[in-house]
Structure formats: structure tokens, C-alpha cells
Scaffold this motif. Structure first.
Motif, short mmCIF file in Angstrom:
data_model
loop_
_atom_site.label_atom_id
_atom_site.label_comp_id
_atom_site.label_asym_id
_atom_site.label_seq_id
_atom_site.Cartn_x
_atom_site.Cartn_y
_atom_site.Cartn_z
N LYS A 59 0.83 -1.20 0.00
CA LYS A 59 0.00 0.00 0.00
C LYS A 59 0.86 1.25 0.00
N ARG A 101 2.40 1.71 -3.39
CA ARG A 101 1.39 2.17 -4.33
C ARG A 101 1.14 3.66 -4.16
N THR A 137 1.91 6.63 -6.84
CA THR A 137 0.89 7.57 -7.27
C THR A 137 1.40 9.00 -7.20
N ILE A 178 3.23 -4.51 -9.13
CA ILE A 178 2.60 -3.30 -8.64
C ILE A 178 1.85 -2.59 -9.75
N ARG A 179 2.48 -2.52 -10.97
CA ARG A 179 1.83 -1.84 -12.08
C ARG A 179 0.51 -2.49 -12.48
N SER A 239 -5.41 1.70 -9.34
CA SER A 239 -5.10 2.81 -8.45
C SER A 239 -5.85 2.69 -7.15
N SER A 240 -5.29 3.27 -6.11
CA SER A 240 -5.89 3.14 -4.79
C SER A 240 -7.19 3.90 -4.65
#
Length: 757
Positions: free
Chosen positions: A681, A684, A688, A699-700, A704-705
């Protein structure tokens, strides 16, 4: 006094005419009047003729109707003792008493009828009963006096007939039948058999159709052929009863006889219905032709055209153009048009292979009749039938053919086209045809409303309001115009004027749910919640199962701080519509707030069924188990959530804490997973915030969070979420304030000993 006595009295008056001059010589100071026989007292002895009458020039003779007090009148001094007392007229006294009683009975009958005409049915019945009691007392009086032969049968008949009528008017049918039966069985009453029609009507109201038929036929036997109109009406009733019994063939027999003897609109229409019920196409056509040929008996309007030269004639025409006779004629014509239009719409699909061909046949028949102006209305109805069948192209084609017709028909067709294009969201065409309808008939309220609607859609509410007001001025019964005017004022934030429109509309449409809701909504916008609640309660009395209205009531009571009433209405809304997420959330939060977490579980479980991909409902269920002390069930729920949503941080935190408190070995496993999820998290979030930074393929590949959390077949992701029982838990959307609750785990940080090395 009977007629015989009256005749004798008149003869005596003639016999002694000229001898009634008054002589005050014989007056006494004290006298009294008495009803007694009159005998002549002679002042001087006249010379008598052979007929016993006074001769010309004889001394006058007068009648005395008084008795001198204290002495006996004796002008010749020939009396040898006191005069005998005058004899009382008992017979005259009895007759007078009977006459008074008869008048009282007649007055009561009249009062009963007047009370009924004023709508006081109960008072009318009481007066009728009292008249019956007094009439029976009168009969007993005659019997006791030995004059039973002189009983007034007309009065007895009137009393019984009125009493039966008043019983019927008060829906006391057995009593009414008994009263009619007394009259019918008495052979002394002439033409009493006709009252069997009234008895048949009562049996019809009681749905005792076989007896109604029997009594109608008995009445028909009692009425001679000279009373043709009455016989026709009875036969019409017989036909209607057969229709109610489903015996269409028997009904047809009655109706056909009437149409051959004395045709009328109602019977002709009923005959078409009977043929339609048995599916006889040819006879339907014949009956329709008979219906449009029924004479209306209405005078031609050309006879009442004003003349420029004759002022007197013009005044007469002006006086009678809207009198009761003209009103009756217009009503009869309107009824005929209604029957013909309804019959055509009914039989058109049945008499030909297609309803269009059936309409065409009806149009041709109408064009050759006295109702030629109805042909265009039938064509418009044909187009409307196409609309009901979702065949818009055919409807448009038919309606467009009326663009060159007379103004009334053109306006009606253009109005329908405007409404049709509005439904298809083609507001340019709708506006064009609305203008065409207005140009053809500026006073057509429907055309003005359609024009207002096209302007309303363009958000020109001021102009729309003008069209609605004009439509309402042209037709004060046009409720659509008043409703739309209220909506326009509401859009313009002229709330008081909008409220005035809807209150006026409520006076016209007392049970309109839409109107009552608008009034309640306006009171809420005017910050008068008590009035809003009052109107919503009225609305609930009309639509008690409307879940949205119940929710609105719950919101208002909640904003007023009345939690018990709010809960009642939210719960009722949930009963009628158990899939409203907002209602479910409010009820669950209510039980949590009142410390009944076990009851909240069932609502959050239902929310889980409705939105299975939303993790928050399942976390709420687990939190409720934990708060209620059922830690084992809470642990199982959290484990189940973790299987579905493996990267949910809140779930992992609760699993670590529960396993620690319960001394379970899985604590290290969940702590390691929590550490990894938090690191992912964090990465990420850093990715961002830093553009162009290359991330690992893993991760990619993650969304999006800021995206909402949803399950997927590849990977379950976590979305920002606050435990519903934690300190940052918000109340449901319908609540007026936020609420917080202390949570054992919400503010706790994981110790280093619980994190993986």
C-alpha cells in the motif's frame, strides 16, 4: 259533515233568504256559542201559506244561534217553564275530528317527502312511520264509530306507498318488500300490481336476479298494451337482469324486441355488448347500424341562428340557448356520441381480420349517418390504438393526414403528435406540432400544455409557467396545467406560489398521492417539517405500502430527534421493500447505537446478499459478532472475509488482534500478511505521487488506490474503509448527524513482536 249535510244546509239557506236581518232588540248582555241544531224563533205570528212558507209582507223570522243567560227568550210570554237544553251535535263533532286526523296524516306524508328531497332519509322514514301510526288510529276511530264503510282507501294507499319508498331509500329492503306486499295483496287497491316493478327493483339491488325477473314479468302482465312506454322500460330492465346473469341470448331477445318497437340509445348499445359477448360478428354490424340510426329527437341548431333585423327574435334566442331543454339535448347528444365511439372501439378488432379494417368499416357507417362529425374522432382513436400497440409509425401517418382538416380536428391530431414526439424525446418535432395545435385552436388546453412542456424541458420555466396559466384559464378543470404550473414555480424557487398551486389542486383531487407528496416536499423546503410530516401521514393513508414515502417520514422524524417514530417508518419501509440499502444501513446502525448488535447482524447480512462485492457489509457483520462477545464467530467471519478480500488491511488487523487474545498460532501468519499488505500500500501511494517512476510488474498490474474495491477473478484489492464500529464510523445516509463508538481495536497499533522479522 258529509256531502249530504252540506247539501241540506244550502237548501235551508235558500229557503230563508231575506229573513236574516239583524234585530238588536233581542240581544242579551251575556251569551255563548254552541254547536247545536238551529230552529226558528217567531217574533210575530205570520200568515202561513199552504206550503208552510212565510207570505209576502209577513213578519221576519230569524235563526238564533245563542242562548240567553239567566232567562229564556219568550217574546209572547207563553212559556210555562224553563226551556229544555239544546241538543249537542255529536255526529258533526266526530266528522270534524276525523277530518283533522286525515289532514295530520297528509301533512306527515308531505313532510316525509320533503325530508327525502333534502337528503334527510332517516327523518323521512320517521315521518313516514308516524303517518302510518296515525292512519291506523284513524281507521280504528272509524270502526268504533260504525263508519268503517267510509274508510279513506286513497289515504291508506298513500301512507303504505310512502313508507315502502322510505324503507327502500334507507336500504331497509325486507321492510320495504313487506310494505309493498301489503299493498299488492289488497284487492281494494286498483292498479296495485304495478308496484311489483318496485319490488323487482329491490330484488335486483339484492342481486336476487331470478326473483327480479319473476316480479318484472308479473308487473308486465298487469300493464295493458296501451301503456307502451312503461312496458318498454320493464322489458329493458328484464334484459339488463339477464345480462347480469350471463344469459345473453335471453337478454338479446328482450333488447331486439325493444329495438323493433321503440329503439333507444341505451338498449342499442346493450344489444351490441350482448352480440360481442357471444361473438356474433354479423349481428354486431347490424346492431351498430341500428344504433347510429336511433333518432335523437333534437331540434336543428340552424333554427336558432340570430338575425340582424329581428331584435325580438335575437333576445328570445339568447334567452333559450342555454335553457334546461338545450342542456338536456346536449346531454343526449353527448351520450349518443359516447355510446357510438365506445361501441366502435369495442367491435372494430372483432368484426374484421384486423382492427384497422374494423375501424374503417365503422368510419364508413358513421359518415353516412347523422353523426358524420364523429368520423374524424374515430380516425384519431384508430391512431391512438396504434399507439397502444407500440406501432408509432402507423399512428404518426394517420395523425399527419389531419393537417388539412378543420381546426378542431387538426388541433386534436397535432396535440397527439406533440405528445407522441415528447415521449420519443424529439422535442423539436414536439414543439413544431404544439405550435400547429395552438394555431389551429388557441383555446385548446392540451395544446398549450404540450407547448409548455417543450419549453419546460429547455429549462425556460418562466415561459412554461405562462403557457400553463393560459391553459388553466381556458379550462379551470385542467388539473395537468395546474400541476405543471406548480412544478414550474418550484423550479423557479417560488415555493409559496408552488404550494398555493398544489393546495388548490388538492381541493380538486382529494386522493391524489402525487399532489400530497408535492405539498409535503414544499413544506420541507420551506423548513416546516411538522407540516411536511402531517401531509406525508395523509399520503400514507392513501398509499400505505409506498416504501419511499415511509423512508421520507423516517428521515423527517430522525431529523426531529424522534428515534422511535423514525425506526417505525424505516422498519415498515423495509417490510415492503427489503432491498433498499439506505434503509438497511439505517436499521443496522440503529440497533448498534441501541446496543442490540445481534439484531443488526441480519440487516448487514442482507446487505451482503445485495452487494456481495462490497467488503464493508461483511466487516460490519464480523464487528457485530465481536461486539456481542461471540469471538469465535467473529474470527470465522474475519477469516472468510480474508479469503475473499486477502488485501483488506482492517480485516488483517482484527485477525491479528483476535488471534493474539485467543492465543492462536495463526497470529504470526496474519501479522506477516499485514506487513506485506501495508508495504504494498505504501509503495502504491508513493507510485501515485511520483510520476515516471518505474514500478515492478506486480505493482503496475494493480489498479489505483482511489478506485472502489471490487472482487475479481485474479486478485482482490483493498479499498480505504473504516470499521463501522470504529471511532470514525458515519451514520447511514439518511441520518441527520454522525455517531461514533469506542472500539477496542480501532486505535491500537500492532507491536513489533507481532510483525514479521
Amino acid at each position: 259533515m258529509d256531502m249530504e249535510n252540506v247539501h241540506l244546509a244550502e237548501e235551508e239557506d235558500d229557503l230563508y233568504s231575506g229573513y236574516n236581518d239583524y234585530n238588536p232588540t233581542f240581544d242579551s248582555e251575556v251569551s255563548y256559542f254552541n254547536s247545536c241544531r238551529v230552529s226558528p224563533v217567531i217574533a210575530r205570528v205570520p200568515m202561513a201559506s199552504s206550503m208552510g212558507r212565510p207570505m209576502t209582507g209577513a213578519i221576519q223570522v230569524r235563526y238564533m244561534t245563542c242562548v240567553i243567560s239567566g232567562s229564556t227568550f219568550d217574546p209572547l210570554g207563553q212559556s210555562k217553564g224553563p226551556a229544555p237544553p239544546l241538543e249537542a251535535k255529536n255526529e258533526d263533532t266526530l266528522d270534524e275530528k276525523i277530518k283533522i286526523m286525515e289532514k295530520k296524516v297528509n301533512d306527515l306524508i308531505e313532510e316525509s317527502c320533503m325530508a327525502h328531497s333534502l337528503g334527510a332519509s332517516q327523518l323521512a322514514l320517521e315521518k313516514a312511520k308516524e303517518a302510518g301510526r296515525k292512519e291506523r288510529a284513524l281507521v280504528r276511530q272509524r270502526e268504533q264509530s260504525g263508519s268503517a264503510d267510509h274508510i279513506n282507501l286513497d289515504l291508506t294507499y298513500s301512507v303504505l306507498f310512502n313508507l315502502a319508498n322510505q324503507y327502500e331509500n334507507n336500504d331497509m329492503y325486507p321492510e320495504a318488500l313487506n310494505s309493498y306486499q301489503v299493498i299488492v295483496k289488497n284487492k281494494m287497491f286498483s292498479n296495485a300490481g304495478r308496484l311489483k316493478v318496485n319490488m323487482a327493483n329491490i330484488y335486483f339491488k339484492q342481486k336476487n336476479y331470478p326473483k327480479a325477473i319473476k316480479f318484472y314479468r308479473m308487473a308486465l302482465d298487469q300493464i295493458s298494451n296501451t301503456h307502451k312506454e312503461m312496458r318498454i322500460k320493464i322489458m329493458q330492465n328484464i334484459g339488463v337482469v339477464f345480462v347480469r346473469m350471463g344469459q345473453y341470448s335471453d337478454a338479446i331477445t328482450s333488447f331486439e324486441h325493444i329495438m323493433s318497437e321503440s329503439p333507444n340509445l341505451t338498449v342499442g348499445y346493450n344489444l351490441i355488448l350482448c352480440y360481442y359477448a357471444i361473438g356474433d360478428k354479423e349481428r354486431m354490424k347490424k346492431a351498430f347500424q341500428k344504433l347510429i340510426c336511433v333518432p335523437l329527437g333534437i331540434a336543428e341548431e340552424d333554427k336558432y341562428i340570430p338575425s340582424n333585423d329581428d331584435t325580438h327574435t335575437n333576445m328570445v334566442i339568447e334567452a333559450i340557448k342555454n335553457d334546461q331543454l338545450h342542456q338536456m339535448e346536449r346531454e343526449r347528444k353527448a351520450l349518443a356520441e359516447k355510446f357510438i365511439m365506445t361501441a366502435a372501439k369495442l367491435i372494430a378488432p372483432a368484426i374484421e381480420p384486423s382492427f384497422a379494417a374494423g375501424f374503417d368499416w365503422c368510419v364508413e357507417m358513421v359518415k353516412s349517418s347523422q353523426y358524420v362529425e364523429l368520423a374524424n374522432d374515430l380516425e384519431i382513436n384508430k391512431a391512438i390504438t396504434y399507439l397502444r400497440q407500440k406501432d408509432f409509425n402507423q399512428a404518426v401517418q394517420i395523425l399527419k393526414t389531419f393537417e388539412k382538416k378543420d381546426s378542431r380536428v387538426k388541433s386534436a391530431a397535432a396535440t397527439n403528435l406533440a405528445a407522441l414526439y415528447s415521449l420519443e424525446n424529439d422535442y423539436d418535432q414536439a414543439d413544431r406540432y404544439a405550435d400547429l395545435a395552438m394555431n389551429a385552436d388557441r383555446y385548446n388546453p392540451a395544446a398549450l400544455i404540450n407547448k409548455g412542456n417543450t419549453v419546460f424541458v429547455k429549462q425556460d420555466y418562466e415561459k412554461a409557467a405562462e403557457f400553463y396559466k393560459e391553459a388553466f384559464r381556458n379550462d379551470s378543470s385542467c388539473t395537468e396545467a395546474l400541476y405543471n404550473l406548480g412544478l414550474s414555480y418550484k423550479k423557479l424557487n417560488r415555493l409559496e406560489e408552488a404550494l398555493d398551486c398544489f393546495l388548490k389542486l388538492h381541493a380538486i383531487l382529494r386522493n391524489s398521492a402525487q399532489v400530497m407528496y408535492q405539498v409535503a416536499d414544499l413544506y420541507e423546503l420551506l423548513e416546516d417539517p411538522q407540516q411536511a410530516i402531517e401531509w406525508l401521514m395523509k399520503l400514507i393513508s392513501v398509499t400505505p405500502t409506498d416504501p419511499k414515502v415511509l423512508v421520507k417520514l423516517g428521515e423527517l422524524y430522525d431529523s426531529e430527534g424522534d428515534k422511535s417514530q423514525a425506526f417505525q417508518h424505516y422498519y415498515e419501509s423495509f417490510r415492503y421493500f427489503p432491498s433498499n440499502i439506505d434503509v438497511i444501513e439505517w436499521l443496522g446502525a440503529y440497533y448498534i447505537e441501541t446496543q442490540f448488535c445481534e439484531k443488526a447482524i441480519q440487516y448487514f447480512e442482507r446487505a451482503t446478499l445485495i452487494q456481495p462485492t462490497q467488503v464493508k457489509w461483511q466487516l460490519m457483520v464480523a464487528s457485530c459478532y465481536r461486539r456481542s462477545g461471540n469471538y469465535q464467530k467473529a474470527l470465522e467471519t474475519y477469516k472468510d472475509i480474508h479469503r475473499k478480500f486477502p488485501e483488506n488491511v482492517e480485516c488483517l488487523r482484527f485477525l491479528v488482534r483476535l488471534c493474539t487474545d485467543m492465543g492462536l498460532k495463526e497470529v504470526q501468519e496474519y501479522a506477516t500478511k499485514l506487513k506485506k499488505v501495508e508495504k504494498m500500500k505504501e509503495i502504491r501511494e508513493q507510485g501515485t505521487g511520483t510520476r515516471g517512476e518505474r514500478l515492478s510488474a506486480k505493482i503496475r498490474s494493480l489498479p489505483s488506490s482511489h478506485e472502489p474495491y471490487e472482487t475479481s477473478s485474479q486478485r482482490e484489492l483493498d479499498a480505504p474503509y473504516v470499521d463501522p464500529l470504529g471511532p470514525q464510523m458515519e451514520r447511514p445516509k439518511s441520518a441527520a448527524r454522525k455517531w461514533q463508538e469506542d472500539d477496542d481495536f480501532a486505535d491500537e497499533e500492532l507491536g513489533d513482536d507481532l510483525l514479521p522479522e
